[in-house]
Motif scaffolding. Structure first.
Motif, PDB file in Angstrom:
ATOM      1  N   TYR A   4       0.874  -1.179   0.000  1.00  0.00           N
ATOM      2  CA  TYR A   4       0.000   0.000   0.000  1.00  0.00           C
ATOM      3  C   TYR A   4       0.905   1.221   0.000  1.00  0.00           C
ATOM      4  CZ  TYR A   4      -3.305   3.600   1.351  1.00  0.00           C
ATOM      5  OH  TYR A   4      -4.066   4.745   1.374  1.00  0.00           O
ATOM      6  N   MET A   5       0.677   2.138  -0.933  1.00  0.00           N
ATOM      7  CA  MET A   5       1.503   3.337  -0.999  1.00  0.00           C
ATOM      8  C   MET A   5       0.869   4.439  -0.158  1.00  0.00           C
ATOM      9  SD  MET A   5       2.533   5.906  -4.058  1.00  0.00           S
ATOM     10  CE  MET A   5       1.121   6.925  -3.682  1.00  0.00           C
ATOM     11  N   ILE A   6       1.641   4.939   0.796  1.00  0.00           N
ATOM     12  CA  ILE A   6       1.189   6.051   1.623  1.00  0.00           C
ATOM     13  C   ILE A   6       1.442   7.334   0.855  1.00  0.00           C
ATOM     14  CG2 ILE A   6       1.596   7.307   3.771  1.00  0.00           C
ATOM     15  CD1 ILE A   6       2.321   4.559   5.004  1.00  0.00           C
ATOM     16  N   ARG A   7       0.398   8.116   0.725  1.00  0.00           N
ATOM     17  CA  ARG A   7       0.489   9.346  -0.058  1.00  0.00           C
ATOM     18  C   ARG A   7       1.047  10.487   0.786  1.00  0.00           C
ATOM     19  NH1 ARG A   7      -5.598   9.683  -1.059  1.00  0.00           N
ATOM     20  NH2 ARG A   7      -5.468   8.773   1.003  1.00  0.00           N
ATOM     21  N   PRO A   8       1.930  11.285   0.217  1.00  0.00           N
ATOM     22  CA  PRO A   8       2.399  12.466   0.943  1.00  0.00           C
ATOM     23  C   PRO A   8       1.298  13.528   0.955  1.00  0.00           C
ATOM     24  CG  PRO A   8       3.324  12.455  -1.251  1.00  0.00           C
ATOM     25  CD  PRO A   8       2.555  11.159  -1.090  1.00  0.00           C
ATOM     26  N   PHE A   9       1.300  14.376   1.950  1.00  0.00           N
ATOM     27  CA  PHE A   9       0.331  15.462   2.030  1.00  0.00           C
ATOM     28  C   PHE A   9       0.785  16.594   1.123  1.00  0.00           C
ATOM     29  CE2 PHE A   9      -1.458  19.332   3.804  1.00  0.00           C
ATOM     30  CZ  PHE A   9      -2.779  18.960   4.033  1.00  0.00           C
ATOM     31  N   HIS A  10      -0.108  17.053   0.272  1.00  0.00           N
ATOM     32  CA  HIS A  10       0.179  18.181  -0.615  1.00  0.00           C
ATOM     33  C   HIS A  10      -0.931  19.207  -0.465  1.00  0.00           C
ATOM     34  CE1 HIS A  10       3.508  16.466  -2.877  1.00  0.00           C
ATOM     35  NE2 HIS A  10       2.828  15.344  -2.987  1.00  0.00           N
ATOM     36  N   MET A  11      -0.610  20.429  -0.754  1.00  0.00           N
ATOM     37  CA  MET A  11      -1.645  21.453  -0.747  1.00  0.00           C
ATOM     38  C   MET A  11      -2.632  21.206  -1.885  1.00  0.00           C
ATOM     39  SD  MET A  11      -1.151  23.029   1.927  1.00  0.00           S
ATOM     40  CE  MET A  11      -2.375  24.303   1.761  1.00  0.00           C
ATOM     41  N   THR A  12      -2.182  20.554  -2.956  1.00  0.00           N
ATOM     42  CA  THR A  12      -3.090  20.141  -4.007  1.00  0.00           C
ATOM     43  C   THR A  12      -3.869  18.959  -3.462  1.00  0.00           C
ATOM     44  OG1 THR A  12      -1.472  20.775  -5.666  1.00  0.00           O
ATOM     45  CG2 THR A  12      -3.274  19.345  -6.385  1.00  0.00           C
ATOM     46  N   VAL A  13      -5.164  19.025  -3.500  1.00  0.00           N
ATOM     47  CA  VAL A  13      -6.006  18.011  -2.864  1.00  0.00           C
ATOM     48  C   VAL A  13      -6.186  16.816  -3.783  1.00  0.00           C
ATOM     49  CG1 VAL A  13      -8.292  17.571  -1.932  1.00  0.00           C
ATOM     50  CG2 VAL A  13      -7.190  19.762  -1.514  1.00  0.00           C
ATOM     51  N   TYR A  14      -5.799  15.604  -3.284  1.00  0.00           N
ATOM     52  CA  TYR A  14      -6.013  14.352  -4.008  1.00  0.00           C
ATOM     53  C   TYR A  14      -7.415  13.825  -3.764  1.00  0.00           C
ATOM     54  CZ  TYR A  14      -0.982  13.670  -4.762  1.00  0.00           C
ATOM     55  OH  TYR A  14       0.321  13.787  -5.155  1.00  0.00           O
ATOM     56  N   SER A  15      -7.897  14.019  -2.545  1.00  0.00           N
ATOM     57  CA  SER A  15      -9.177  13.435  -2.177  1.00  0.00           C
ATOM     58  C   SER A  15      -9.882  14.320  -1.162  1.00  0.00           C
ATOM     59  CB  SER A  15      -8.956  12.038  -1.589  1.00  0.00           C
ATOM     60  OG  SER A  15      -8.122  12.111  -0.454  1.00  0.00           O
ATOM     61  N   ALA A  16     -11.170  14.090  -0.983  1.00  0.00           N
ATOM     62  CA  ALA A  16     -11.977  14.908  -0.082  1.00  0.00           C
ATOM     63  C   ALA A  16     -11.456  14.874   1.349  1.00  0.00           C
ATOM     64  CB  ALA A  16     -13.426  14.427  -0.130  1.00  0.00           C
ATOM     65  N   GLU A  17     -10.848  13.766   1.757  1.00  0.00           N
ATOM     66  CA  GLU A  17     -10.368  13.666   3.132  1.00  0.00           C
ATOM     67  C   GLU A  17      -9.213  14.622   3.426  1.00  0.00           C
ATOM     68  OE1 GLU A  17      -7.768   9.756   1.967  1.00  0.00           O
ATOM     69  OE2 GLU A  17      -9.741   9.561   2.851  1.00  0.00           O
ATOM     70  N   MET A  18      -8.577  15.169   2.400  1.00  0.00           N
ATOM     71  CA  MET A  18      -7.482  16.113   2.616  1.00  0.00           C
ATOM     72  C   MET A  18      -7.992  17.507   2.952  1.00  0.00           C
ATOM     73  SD  MET A  18      -4.595  15.377  -0.207  1.00  0.00           S
ATOM     74  CE  MET A  18      -3.394  14.105   0.023  1.00  0.00           C
ATOM     75  N   VAL A  19      -9.217  17.832   2.534  1.00  0.00           N
ATOM     76  CA  VAL A  19      -9.758  19.156   2.792  1.00  0.00           C
ATOM     77  C   VAL A  19      -9.926  19.310   4.298  1.00  0.00           C
ATOM     78  CG1 VAL A  19     -11.710  20.707   2.407  1.00  0.00           C
ATOM     79  CG2 VAL A  19     -10.921  19.207   0.563  1.00  0.00           C
ATOM     80  N   GLY A  20      -9.343  20.348   4.855  1.00  0.00           N
ATOM     81  CA  GLY A  20      -9.461  20.604   6.285  1.00  0.00           C
ATOM     82  C   GLY A  20      -8.491  19.804   7.136  1.00  0.00           C
ATOM     83  N   SER A  21      -7.644  19.014   6.536  1.00  0.00           N
ATOM     84  CA  SER A  21      -6.665  18.235   7.295  1.00  0.00           C
ATOM     85  C   SER A  21      -5.331  18.961   7.314  1.00  0.00           C
ATOM     86  CB  SER A  21      -6.431  16.867   6.645  1.00  0.00           C
ATOM     87  OG  SER A  21      -7.571  16.073   6.719  1.00  0.00           O
ATOM     88  N   ASN A  22      -4.578  18.719   8.371  1.00  0.00           N
ATOM     89  CA  ASN A  22      -3.200  19.177   8.330  1.00  0.00           C
ATOM     90  C   ASN A  22      -2.333  17.965   8.012  1.00  0.00           C
ATOM     91  OD1 ASN A  22      -2.335  17.779  10.696  1.00  0.00           O
ATOM     92  ND2 ASN A  22      -3.131  19.428  11.977  1.00  0.00           N
ATOM     93  N   GLN A  23      -1.071  18.208   7.794  1.00  0.00           N
ATOM     94  CA  GLN A  23      -0.183  17.138   7.345  1.00  0.00           C
ATOM     95  C   GLN A  23      -0.122  15.980   8.333  1.00  0.00           C
ATOM     96  OE1 GLN A  23       3.711  18.422   6.200  1.00  0.00           O
ATOM     97  NE2 GLN A  23       4.461  16.358   5.901  1.00  0.00           N
ATOM     98  N   ASP A  24       0.013  16.271   9.616  1.00  0.00           N
ATOM     99  CA  ASP A  24       0.125  15.199  10.617  1.00  0.00           C
ATOM    100  C   ASP A  24      -1.134  14.354  10.685  1.00  0.00           C
ATOM    101  OD1 ASP A  24       2.702  16.003  11.236  1.00  0.00           O
ATOM    102  OD2 ASP A  24       2.049  17.279  12.909  1.00  0.00           O
ATOM    103  N   GLU A  25      -2.305  15.014  10.662  1.00  0.00           N
ATOM    104  CA  GLU A  25      -3.570  14.275  10.700  1.00  0.00           C
ATOM    105  C   GLU A  25      -3.715  13.371   9.483  1.00  0.00           C
ATOM    106  OE1 GLU A  25      -6.333  17.472  10.759  1.00  0.00           O
ATOM    107  OE2 GLU A  25      -6.345  17.636  12.950  1.00  0.00           O
ATOM    108  N   PHE A  26      -3.433  13.938   8.314  1.00  0.00           N
ATOM    109  CA  PHE A  26      -3.583  13.169   7.082  1.00  0.00           C
ATOM    110  C   PHE A  26      -2.647  11.969   7.066  1.00  0.00           C
ATOM    111  CE2 PHE A  26      -2.378  12.082   2.755  1.00  0.00           C
ATOM    112  CZ  PHE A  26      -3.621  11.762   2.236  1.00  0.00           C
TER     113      PHE A  26
END
Length: 148
Positions: free
Chosen positions: A37-59
């Protein structure tokens, strides 16, 4: 025939079907498998809805938990069948690259993965990771498709 199968997962039902198929093949050939399973890095560009409102540590924490859950699924399927299994959860931006790099690093001789069947314009727009693996891999690939 095959000695080491790589089985990437995205947690979908179809990926789980690919896991079962890979474990069956591995048992038949007395091979081993590696779940990925590839863990995705957090980017300001949103890959998915779960990234909206998340910070890097939470994501990252959520994606790490997801990786553990999905990889535990494949470990359980393999253990029940008596098949040797290890797992890997690299961080990367492009799943197909993580799949190919892991296959090379682990000396796999077959990749077993799901394809959700997004063809045509939708597949071109979304980009099929399976298609990218098929295009760039020098290994045989068994593609598990949804039932028709």
């Amino acid at each position: 025939m095959f000695k080491h199968l790589l089985v990437p997962t995205d947690g979908s039902t179809l990926s789980e079907a690919a896991m079962h198929m890979a474990v069956g093949l591995a048992k038949q050939d007395r091979a081993r498998i590696t779940g990925l399973y590839m863990i995705r890095p957090f980017h300001m560009t949103v890959y998915s809805a779960e990234m909206v409102g998340s910070n890097q540590d939470e994501f990252q924490a959520v994606d790490q938990e997801r990786a553990q859950l999905y990889l535990e699924t494949i470990r359980n399927i393999a253990v029940q069948a008596g098949v040797e299994c290890d797992t890997d959860a690299p961080t990367g931006t492009h799943p197909y690259e993580a799949i190919l790099e892991t296959a090379k690093k682990r000396n796999c001789d077959l990749i077993v993965m799901a394809s959700h069947g997004h063809g045509g314009i939708r597949g071109m727009l979304l980009g099929s990771e399976t298609q990218k693996v098929l295009t760039h891999s020098h290994l045989p690939i068994l593609v598990v498709r949804p039932p028709v």
